[in-house]
Design a protein around this motif. Structure first.
Motif, PDB file in Angstrom:
ATOM      1  N   MET A 148       0.852  -1.198   0.000  1.00 49.14           N
ATOM      2  CA  MET A 148       0.000   0.000   0.000  1.00 49.14           C
ATOM      3  C   MET A 148       0.884   1.242   0.000  1.00 49.14           C
ATOM      4  SD  MET A 148      -2.976   1.057   2.728  1.00 49.14           S
ATOM      5  CE  MET A 148      -3.883   2.577   2.528  1.00 49.14           C
ATOM      6  N   LYS A 149       0.702   2.105  -0.991  1.00 48.97           N
ATOM      7  CA  LYS A 149       1.566   3.256  -1.152  1.00 48.97           C
ATOM      8  C   LYS A 149       0.947   4.544  -0.620  1.00 48.97           C
ATOM      9  CE  LYS A 149       3.898   1.287  -5.176  1.00 48.97           C
ATOM     10  NZ  LYS A 149       4.256   1.471  -6.598  1.00 48.97           N
ATOM     11  N   GLU A 150      -0.299   4.472  -0.175  1.00 44.24           N
ATOM     12  CA  GLU A 150      -0.967   5.663   0.342  1.00 44.24           C
ATOM     13  C   GLU A 150      -1.459   5.382   1.760  1.00 44.24           C
ATOM     14  OE1 GLU A 150      -4.037   6.589  -2.399  1.00 44.24           O
ATOM     15  OE2 GLU A 150      -2.676   7.173  -4.014  1.00 44.24           O
ATOM     16  N   GLY A 151      -1.798   6.465   2.487  1.00 46.62           N
ATOM     17  CA  GLY A 151      -2.314   6.304   3.839  1.00 46.62           C
ATOM     18  C   GLY A 151      -1.227   6.462   4.886  1.00 46.62           C
ATOM     19  N   PRO A 152      -1.569   6.227   6.163  1.00 47.55           N
ATOM     20  CA  PRO A 152      -0.610   6.403   7.260  1.00 47.55           C
ATOM     21  C   PRO A 152       0.607   5.502   7.112  1.00 47.55           C
ATOM     22  CG  PRO A 152      -2.855   6.201   8.086  1.00 47.55           C
ATOM     23  CD  PRO A 152      -2.909   5.852   6.632  1.00 47.55           C
ATOM     24  N   ASP A 153       1.767   6.026   7.477  1.00 45.39           N
ATOM     25  CA  ASP A 153       3.016   5.282   7.373  1.00 45.39           C
ATOM     26  C   ASP A 153       3.265   4.549   8.693  1.00 45.39           C
ATOM     27  OD1 ASP A 153       5.505   4.268   6.891  1.00 45.39           O
ATOM     28  OD2 ASP A 153       6.468   6.184   6.442  1.00 45.39           O
ATOM     29  N   ILE A 154       2.661   3.376   8.832  1.00 43.32           N
ATOM     30  CA  ILE A 154       2.804   2.624  10.081  1.00 43.32           C
ATOM     31  C   ILE A 154       4.227   2.088  10.245  1.00 43.32           C
ATOM     32  CG2 ILE A 154       0.359   2.009  10.166  1.00 43.32           C
ATOM     33  CD1 ILE A 154       1.129  -0.788   9.210  1.00 43.32           C
ATOM     34  N   ALA A 155       4.937   1.882   9.150  1.00 39.09           N
ATOM     35  CA  ALA A 155       6.310   1.377   9.246  1.00 39.09           C
ATOM     36  C   ALA A 155       7.208   2.375   9.965  1.00 39.09           C
ATOM     37  CB  ALA A 155       6.855   1.078   7.857  1.00 39.09           C
ATOM     38  N   TYR A 156       6.975   3.665   9.726  1.00 33.68           N
ATOM     39  CA  TYR A 156       7.786   4.702  10.374  1.00 33.68           C
ATOM     40  C   TYR A 156       7.584   4.678  11.886  1.00 33.68           C
ATOM     41  CZ  TYR A 156       9.245   9.374  11.850  1.00 33.68           C
ATOM     42  OH  TYR A 156       9.830  10.415  12.506  1.00 33.68           O
ATOM     43  N   VAL A 157       6.318   4.628  12.307  1.00 34.93           N
ATOM     44  CA  VAL A 157       6.021   4.619  13.738  1.00 34.93           C
ATOM     45  C   VAL A 157       6.511   3.320  14.377  1.00 34.93           C
ATOM     46  CG1 VAL A 157       4.174   4.685  15.459  1.00 34.93           C
ATOM     47  CG2 VAL A 157       4.042   6.137  13.438  1.00 34.93           C
ATOM     48  N   ALA A 158       6.308   2.197  13.683  1.00 29.77           N
ATOM     49  CA  ALA A 158       6.743   0.905  14.208  1.00 29.77           C
ATOM     50  C   ALA A 158       8.255   0.871  14.400  1.00 29.77           C
ATOM     51  CB  ALA A 158       6.303  -0.217  13.273  1.00 29.77           C
ATOM     52  N   ALA A 159       8.986   1.479  13.480  1.00 37.67           N
ATOM     53  CA  ALA A 159      10.444   1.516  13.588  1.00 37.67           C
ATOM     54  C   ALA A 159      10.883   2.343  14.787  1.00 37.67           C
ATOM     55  CB  ALA A 159      11.055   2.080  12.306  1.00 37.67           C
ATOM     56  N   LEU A 160      10.163   3.434  15.059  1.00 37.57           N
ATOM     57  CA  LEU A 160      10.486   4.257  16.226  1.00 37.57           C
ATOM     58  C   LEU A 160      10.292   3.474  17.514  1.00 37.57           C
ATOM     59  CD1 LEU A 160       8.902   7.730  15.355  1.00 37.57           C
ATOM     60  CD2 LEU A 160      11.336   7.159  15.453  1.00 37.57           C
ATOM     61  N   ILE A 161       9.202   2.729  17.594  1.00 36.40           N
ATOM     62  CA  ILE A 161       8.879   1.978  18.803  1.00 36.40           C
ATOM     63  C   ILE A 161       9.739   0.725  18.926  1.00 36.40           C
ATOM     64  CG2 ILE A 161       7.047   0.663  19.974  1.00 36.40           C
ATOM     65  CD1 ILE A 161       5.024   2.560  18.703  1.00 36.40           C
ATOM     66  N   GLY A 162      10.063   0.114  17.782  1.00 30.51           N
ATOM     67  CA  GLY A 162      10.652  -1.213  17.786  1.00 30.51           C
ATOM     68  C   GLY A 162      12.109  -1.290  18.204  1.00 30.51           C
ATOM     69  N   GLU A 163      12.860  -0.208  18.160  1.00 31.98           N
ATOM     70  CA  GLU A 163      14.259  -0.251  18.573  1.00 31.98           C
ATOM     71  C   GLU A 163      14.302  -0.524  20.088  1.00 31.98           C
ATOM     72  OE1 GLU A 163      18.155   0.428  19.693  1.00 31.98           O
ATOM     73  OE2 GLU A 163      16.481   1.589  20.480  1.00 31.98           O
ATOM     74  N   PRO A 164      15.087  -1.512  20.565  1.00 33.41           N
ATOM     75  CA  PRO A 164      15.036  -1.934  21.974  1.00 33.41           C
ATOM     76  C   PRO A 164      15.228  -0.817  22.991  1.00 33.41           C
ATOM     77  CG  PRO A 164      16.239  -3.558  20.697  1.00 33.41           C
ATOM     78  CD  PRO A 164      15.958  -2.411  19.763  1.00 33.41           C
ATOM     79  N   ALA A 165      16.202   0.055  22.795  1.00 36.79           N
ATOM     80  CA  ALA A 165      16.428   1.128  23.765  1.00 36.79           C
ATOM     81  C   ALA A 165      15.223   2.069  23.815  1.00 36.79           C
ATOM     82  CB  ALA A 165      17.694   1.904  23.405  1.00 36.79           C
ATOM     83  N   ARG A 166      14.679   2.405  22.643  1.00 36.66           N
ATOM     84  CA  ARG A 166      13.515   3.292  22.611  1.00 36.66           C
ATOM     85  C   ARG A 166      12.295   2.607  23.225  1.00 36.66           C
ATOM     86  NH1 ARG A 166      15.846   4.973  17.447  1.00 36.66           N
ATOM     87  NH2 ARG A 166      14.461   3.637  16.241  1.00 36.66           N
ATOM     88  N   ALA A 167      12.158   1.297  22.976  1.00 29.76           N
ATOM     89  CA  ALA A 167      11.040   0.560  23.565  1.00 29.76           C
ATOM     90  C   ALA A 167      11.113   0.589  25.090  1.00 29.76           C
ATOM     91  CB  ALA A 167      11.029  -0.878  23.060  1.00 29.76           C
ATOM     92  N   ASN A 168      12.317   0.459  25.639  1.00 33.42           N
ATOM     93  CA  ASN A 168      12.479   0.513  27.094  1.00 33.42           C
ATOM     94  C   ASN A 168      12.118   1.892  27.645  1.00 33.42           C
ATOM     95  OD1 ASN A 168      13.286  -2.148  27.424  1.00 33.42           O
ATOM     96  ND2 ASN A 168      15.459  -1.675  27.170  1.00 33.42           N
ATOM     97  N   MET A 169      12.498   2.937  26.933  1.00 27.49           N
ATOM     98  CA  MET A 169      12.157   4.295  27.367  1.00 27.49           C
ATOM     99  C   MET A 169      10.649   4.505  27.353  1.00 27.49           C
ATOM    100  SD  MET A 169      14.972   6.657  25.413  1.00 27.49           S
ATOM    101  CE  MET A 169      16.722   6.290  25.452  1.00 27.49           C
ATOM    102  N   LEU A 170      10.009   4.074  26.282  1.00 25.27           N
ATOM    103  CA  LEU A 170       8.567   4.251  26.168  1.00 25.27           C
ATOM    104  C   LEU A 170       7.832   3.467  27.247  1.00 25.27           C
ATOM    105  CD1 LEU A 170       8.280   4.003  22.289  1.00 25.27           C
ATOM    106  CD2 LEU A 170       7.832   6.047  23.664  1.00 25.27           C
ATOM    107  N   THR A 171       8.299   2.268  27.537  1.00 27.14           N
ATOM    108  CA  THR A 171       7.680   1.464  28.590  1.00 27.14           C
ATOM    109  C   THR A 171       7.806   2.156  29.943  1.00 27.14           C
ATOM    110  OG1 THR A 171       8.159  -0.585  27.389  1.00 27.14           O
ATOM    111  CG2 THR A 171       7.692  -0.787  29.734  1.00 27.14           C
ATOM    112  N   ALA A 172       8.966   2.739  30.212  1.00 22.98           N
ATOM    113  CA  ALA A 172       9.166   3.462  31.475  1.00 22.98           C
ATOM    114  C   ALA A 172       8.197   4.631  31.601  1.00 22.98           C
ATOM    115  CB  ALA A 172      10.611   3.954  31.571  1.00 22.98           C
TER     116      ALA A 172
END
Length: 228
Positions: A1-25
């Motif tokens: 799908m080439k149109e609509g919200p870019d969920i891959a961008y948001v998923a990549a932000l959340i998915g990095e382990p260090a960032r995931a730990n920060m968000l969980t905190a």
């Protein structure tokens, strides 16, 4: 799908382990400093700052300055709901970061999910309200019924103030440990605040746990009986 919200961008932000730990905190609802978040993530302050800048640009975090310090908090309820849903998905699929222990049991019993009650006590609250017809499901989502409004007011929560807020009054949030809904939205936040005001429960300052006293646990059971 080439149109609509870019969920891959948001998923990549959340998915990095260090960032995931920060968000969980930050799911504790507290705003934390760069150094505190660096410790949570197990990285240097310089690395943490780079991660935080990326998440701020992606509108996952909201910074604020107080004196010499810069604090970070989750940008909105929507971010918290996504994180809780991902925790539920990971737990259900068996992707756990550590073995369970006493602290995990405390978190499973009652914890804060950004600004509302989660865990066993959170789902008990939700199910009690639904079983007595205080909450109802409509096509648009979850609503507070007339009987529910009377109950909430009688419990000491000012509905007029809540209805003036921009966030939804009632909202389902899938509990990661119980795998059932608990109550979010401004009403969910107000219930947690009321439990604290009545001294039924208090927040553990070292974790996301909500600690109910024996008196509070008994009172909770009387006011919010289990559904039949």
């Amino acid at each position: 799908m080439k149109e609509g919200p870019d969920i891959a961008y948001v998923a990549a932000l959340i998915g990095e382990p260090a960032r995931a730990n920060m968000l969980t905190a930050l799911m504790s609802g507290k705003a934390l400093t760069v150094s505190e978040l660096a410790e949570e993530a197990g990285v240097t302050i310089q690395t943490a700052s780079a991660h935080l800048s990326r998440m701020e640009e992606g509108r996952l975090l909201r910074p604020r300055k107080q004196g010499r310090h810069k604090y970070f908090a989750l940008a909105s309820d929507d971010v918290a709901h996504v994180l809780e849903a991902l925790m539920g998905l990971a737990a259900g699929a068996g992707h756990l970061r550590k073995r369970t222990g006493p602290k995990d049991e405390t978190l499973r019993h009652a914890r804060v999910c950004y600004n509302h009650l989660a865990g066993e006590m959170g789902t008990r609250l939700y199910e009690s309200l639904v079983s007595r017809g205080f909450l109802g499901a409509v096509e648009e989502g979850l609503i507070l019924t007339e009987d529910g409004a009377a109950f909430v007011t009688g419990f000491g929560i000012g509905l007029d103030v809540l209805r003036e807020k921009k966030v939804p009054l009632c909202r389902e949030c899938l509990d990661w440990s119980e795998r059932r809904p608990h109550l979010a939205g401004s009403l969910g936040r107000a219930f947690l605040g009321r439990f604290e005001a009545l001294s039924w429960a208090r927040r553990d300052q070292t974790s996301r746990a909500i600690l109910f006293s024996a008196r509070g646990d008994a009172a909770f059971g009387q006011v919010f009986p289990s559904g039949t």
